[in-house]
Design an enzyme around this catalytic site. Structure first.
Site, mmCIF file in Angstrom:
data_model
loop_
_atom_site.group_PDB
_atom_site.id
_atom_site.type_symbol
_atom_site.label_atom_id
_atom_site.label_comp_id
_atom_site.label_asym_id
_atom_site.label_seq_id
_atom_site.Cartn_x
_atom_site.Cartn_y
_atom_site.Cartn_z
ATOM 1 C CG MET A 355 -1.650 -1.312 1.353
ATOM 2 S SD MET A 355 -3.371 -1.019 1.595
ATOM 3 C CE MET A 355 -3.956 -2.708 1.679
ATOM 4 C CG ASP A 356 3.259 1.577 -3.407
ATOM 5 O OD1 ASP A 356 4.050 0.961 -2.688
ATOM 6 O OD2 ASP A 356 2.970 1.228 -4.555
ATOM 7 C CD GLU A 359 1.956 -1.338 3.390
ATOM 8 O OE1 GLU A 359 1.339 -2.243 3.964
ATOM 9 O OE2 GLU A 359 2.635 -1.550 2.352
ATOM 10 N N GLY A 363 4.099 10.571 -1.773
ATOM 11 C CA GLY A 363 4.813 11.821 -2.004
ATOM 12 C C GLY A 363 6.271 11.738 -1.556
ATOM 13 C CB VAL A 441 7.150 3.069 -4.636
ATOM 14 C CG1 VAL A 441 7.008 2.674 -3.177
ATOM 15 C CG2 VAL A 441 6.190 4.182 -4.958
ATOM 16 C CE1 TYR A 444 5.754 -2.826 -10.690
ATOM 17 C CE2 TYR A 444 5.173 -0.964 -12.056
ATOM 18 C CZ TYR A 444 5.146 -2.316 -11.810
ATOM 19 O OH TYR A 444 4.519 -3.145 -12.686
ATOM 20 C CG HIS A 503 0.282 -1.743 -10.468
ATOM 21 N ND1 HIS A 503 1.348 -1.304 -9.731
ATOM 22 C CD2 HIS A 503 0.780 -2.604 -11.371
ATOM 23 C CE1 HIS A 503 2.452 -1.868 -10.189
ATOM 24 N NE2 HIS A 503 2.137 -2.663 -11.182
ATOM 25 C CG ASP A 512 -17.707 21.044 -3.613
ATOM 26 O OD1 ASP A 512 -18.185 19.997 -3.129
ATOM 27 O OD2 ASP A 512 -17.173 21.931 -2.929
ATOM 28 C CG ASP A 651 -19.735 18.482 0.562
ATOM 29 O OD1 ASP A 651 -19.357 18.129 -0.571
ATOM 30 O OD2 ASP A 651 -19.061 19.230 1.310
ATOM 31 C CB ILE A 652 -21.438 13.049 -2.314
ATOM 32 C CG1 ILE A 652 -21.655 13.730 -3.666
ATOM 33 C CG2 ILE A 652 -22.736 12.806 -1.572
ATOM 34 C CD1 ILE A 652 -22.557 12.942 -4.608
#
Ligand SMILES: *[C@@H]1O[C@H](CO)[C@@H](O)[C@H](O)[C@H]1NC(C)=O
Ligand SMILES: *[C@@H]1O[C@H](CO)[C@@H](O)[C@H](O)[C@H]1NC(C)=O
Ligand SMILES: *[C@@H]1O[C@H](CO)[C@@H](O)[C@H](O)[C@H]1NC(C)=O
Length: 712
Positions: A355-356, A359, A363, A441, A444, A503, A512, A651-652
């Site tokens: 889970m890049d 984990e 960034g 990462v 990759y 992936h 919005d 608001d979704i």
């Protein structure tokens, strides 16, 4: 694979590759964190950023924390009990802007004073994780509940020191030497260990270290020391267990593995292209206001780097071509989590289910972009400001680029044929604006593009490149494959298997559409049979269904049961009465096919559907949970969505998962040509008509003096 960060520190201080990976903390504006002393950077590799950030001040409510704000937050924590008793025991896993309430951001306009600046912090102190909110002006700290399971995102120091830990174990050294590898040629990766229901996983932060031989190549990933897995306690650096199998599997040769320009060799005919560039004789059409607000062709959005998500687009709105009024489209969009399960259940591979974002930090792993190649010559670069484990800020230069892209495509066109006798030839070039980052990462590379178009489309594109995570094998030809035993992938080169994997990149899209009061509408297309006696027996009819609750918005895409997926404003219609909307348009994608109760899939359950819609909730930001490392999947998007809350006229947040199945092939060796897929957010009855009628055609006289040689 995906995830892991290269470690080679003590072993080899001379590798350029290593230096690239360590660049980040070497650019620390203040004193570098202690672990950087292990590395000696080559001066050429320290890029001097055009911009020095020490004196930055925030100018927009969503601007990331500045260096001085980070320094202030750190000082506040150091004097806050219980941390004040032992500030050096405080480990910073994240320290980022705690964004102000949406209402405060929406009501803010340029020139107003900023809402109170707050930091959201995850630290560990004496083994305990703390989630804290700091009010920077007041200097106050409040403590928030932490998730029931899991651990915070690893620090870079966690990764580097864990990868070094096996060397403290004599049995490990013996095994390496027994396999004929010199310790000085070792390159080791820290592989997140996942969660598989074992008791030890609830108590200790564990990581698995696997190693490669870098002898004779910069691409050590192609030389795995197969079957040797070292389980390390990330806190104590203790070697908990060594699995030493596969000693008889040869380490693949280095021949042909190097991908660098000087080393790649090959036939001259394979490089027939002359240099290419885009010219903008009158300069770019976009500007970046106050460092983060990008304006282009009627679009305006806020853009920033984030240690976990990579790149965050906020407050994106587009000007109405008729009224000129800026209309909101997307409040916040970013890659919320990645999930990369490998399809090999054997001892040395089953746990590879990365889970890049949660984990490793999507960034944190984004390196400086390479001008002229990662981004064209007309690109503008933006830096990221992140923190090291000791809480000190550092600058990741050139982490994001923004540029106008022209690929020779057509925006719209029409020509009249002789049939009508009209002489009309109208065509418009398609120019777009791209905001890009690329995360490496470990092996990759992920390229993430947010592409804004003049016709109102936002295209989100993910490209995969870099180097495969491969498995050493005794085979040099497929004829040696055993008849009864699975090989879990493709033979890519002698003794190298590219293991099948997926992936998934799950995007958080706080839509919005012309305001916050939105609904999710499924527009189904189904066959209608006609009455007997009509010339046609069947046709297709579109039917709208407004999703009332979350479960009605759990979407699995189906080719023979097609739907469009609209987010519409609950209160606004066009002149003609159609609901004003944007639709999410999937392109090529792949679905999660593992057993839903497989432990990795429980944690990656946010990939169980391609689309979900949830009511906006500030604490539901990370699709795999806030603490993803070794968690048990109790805090995922799938769990939230099962609450089946109302999503109509709310608001979704729309969640979209872009998926790739990857059956490796020989062309992926020794490095992969980029594979891309994307999805669009596309206006649907948002504008009253084609919004780019007034875009001008290109004229020869406006362009620079490059002759169109190809047409001569
Ligand atoms: C393993 O080898 C490395 C490199 O030679 C050395 O620094 C380390 O002390 C060795 N570990 C043990 C436990 O002998
Ligand atoms: C959203 O729109 C609906 C009408 O579709 C309206 O009943 C509701 O009051 C609106 N909600 C808000 C918060 O304005
Ligand atoms: C917001 O999210 C948190 C975490 O999932 C949850 O505990 C809380 O109930 C949610 N609030 C609402 C109103 O759904």
């Amino acid at each position: 694979m995906d995830s892991s960060v290269l470690y080679r520190s003590i072993l080899c201080v001379c590798s350029a590759l290593l230096l690239i990976f360590t660049l980040s903390w070497l650019q620390t504006p203040t004193a570098p964190p202690t672990f950087s002393r292990l590395f000696t950077p080559h001066p050429k590799l320290i890029q001097s950023s055009a911009h020095h950030h020490e004196s930055d001040i925030p100018r927009h409510p969503l601007d990331p924390l500045t260096i001085s704000e980070i320094t202030a937050a750190r000082a506040i924590l150091f004097s806050h009990p219980p941390f004040s008793s032992s500030p050096s025991s405080l480990i910073f896993h994240s320290l980022a802007l705690d964004e102000p309430d949406k209402s405060a951001v929406l009501s803010w306009s340029s020139g107003d004073s900023l809402p109170p600046r707050r930091a959201s912090v995850v630290v560990r102190f004496k083994g305990e994780a703390h989630l804290l909110a700091i009010d920077l002006a007041k200097g106050s700290v409040s403590s928030l509940p932490t998730p029931a399971t899991g651990f915070p995102t690893m620090t870079i120091e966690d990764m580097t020191s864990s990868a070094a830990a096996p060397l403290l174990d004599a049995a490990f050294n013996r095994s390496i030497i027994a396999r004929g590898v010199r310790i000085s040629d070792l390159a080791c990766l820290p592989v997140s260990s996942g969660w598989f229901g074992r008791e030890i996983e609830n108590r200790r932060r564990l990581i698995k270290v696997q190693c490669y031989s870098s002898e004779g190549t910069a691409n050590f990933y192609m030389r795995p020391i197969e079957g040797l897995t070292v389980l390390v306690d990330m806190d104590t650096k203790e070697v908990v267990q060594i699995n030493d199998e596969g000693g008889d599997i040869p380490i693949p040769k280095s021949t042909g593995t190097d991908y660098r320009y000087e080393a790649a060799g090959g036939n001259e005919m394979a490089r027939p292209l002359r240099p290419i560039s885009i010219e903008q004789p009158e300069g770019p059409s976009f500007d970046v206001v106050d460092g983060h607000r990008v304006r282009w062709a009627g679009w305006e959005f806020h853009l920033k780097a984030d240690a976990r998500a990579g790149l965050v687009v906020s407050s994106a709105g587009v000007a109405d071509p008729v009224s000129g009024e800026r209309r909101s489209v997307l409040y916040k969009g970013y890659a919320s989590e990645l999930f990369v399960p490998y399809m090999d259940p054997t001892d040395a591979w089953y746990f590879k289910t990365y889970m890049d974002a949660g984990e490793y930090g999507f960034g944190l792993q984004a390196m400086p972009l390479i001008p002229l190649n990662d981004c064209p010559r007309n690109a503008y670069y933006m830096d990221g400001i992140f923190i090291a484990a000791d809480g000190r800020p550092y600058v990741r230069s050139n982490m994001i680029c923004v540029f106008e892209s022209y690929a020779g495509d057509i925006g719209w066109r029409h020509s009249e044929s002789p049939i009508t006798g009209l002489e009309i030839r109208e065509a418009r070039p398609k120019v777009t604006l791209v905001a890009r980052m690329a995360a490496s990462v470990a092996n990759y590379d992920y390229i993430v593009d947010w592409e804004f178009q003049t016709d109102g489309i936002i295209r989100v594109k993910v490209g995969l490149s870099g180097i495969l995570m491969v498995k050493g094998a005794p085979y040099t030809h497929v004829k040696h494959f055993p008849a009864k035993q699975d090989t879990y992938g493709t033979l890519l080169s002698e003794n190298i298997i590219g293991v099948i994997h997926d992936h998934f990149i799950t995007f958080h899209l706080d839509m919005d559409v012309d305001g916050t009061n939105n609904s999710f509408v499924k527009v189904g297309l189904a066959r209608q049979d006609t009455n007997a006696g009509q010339p046609r027996r069947s046709y297709l009819k579109a039917t709208r269904h407004v999703a009332r609750t979350e479960k009605e918005a759990q979407i699995k895409l189906k080719l023979y049961e097609p739907y469009e997926f609209h987010v519409v404003n609950a209160e606004k219609t066009t002149r003609l009465g159609n609901p004003v909307g944007y639709k999410v348009v999937p392109a090529g994608t792949a679905a999660a096919l593992l057993d839903p109760n497989d432990p990795p899939q429980l944690r990656g359950a946010f990939t169980n559907n391609q689309i979900w819609v949830t009511p906006r909730n500030k604490t539901e930001e990370w699709a795999g949970g806030l603490f993803v490392y070794q968690n048990q999947g109790e805090d995922t998007l799938a769990v939230w969505s099962e609450r089946d809350r109302s999503i109509e006229s709310k608001d979704i947040v729309l969640w979209y998962t872009l998926g790739f199945h990857h059956i490796p092939c020989q062309e992926d060796f020794p490095i992969m040509p980029t594979v891309s897929s994307s999805f669009d957010l596309k206006p649907v009855n948002f504008f009253e008509r084609n919004p780019i009628l007034r875009s001008p055609p290109n004229m020869e006289k406006d362009l620079p003096v490059c002759t169109a040689a190809a047409s001569a």
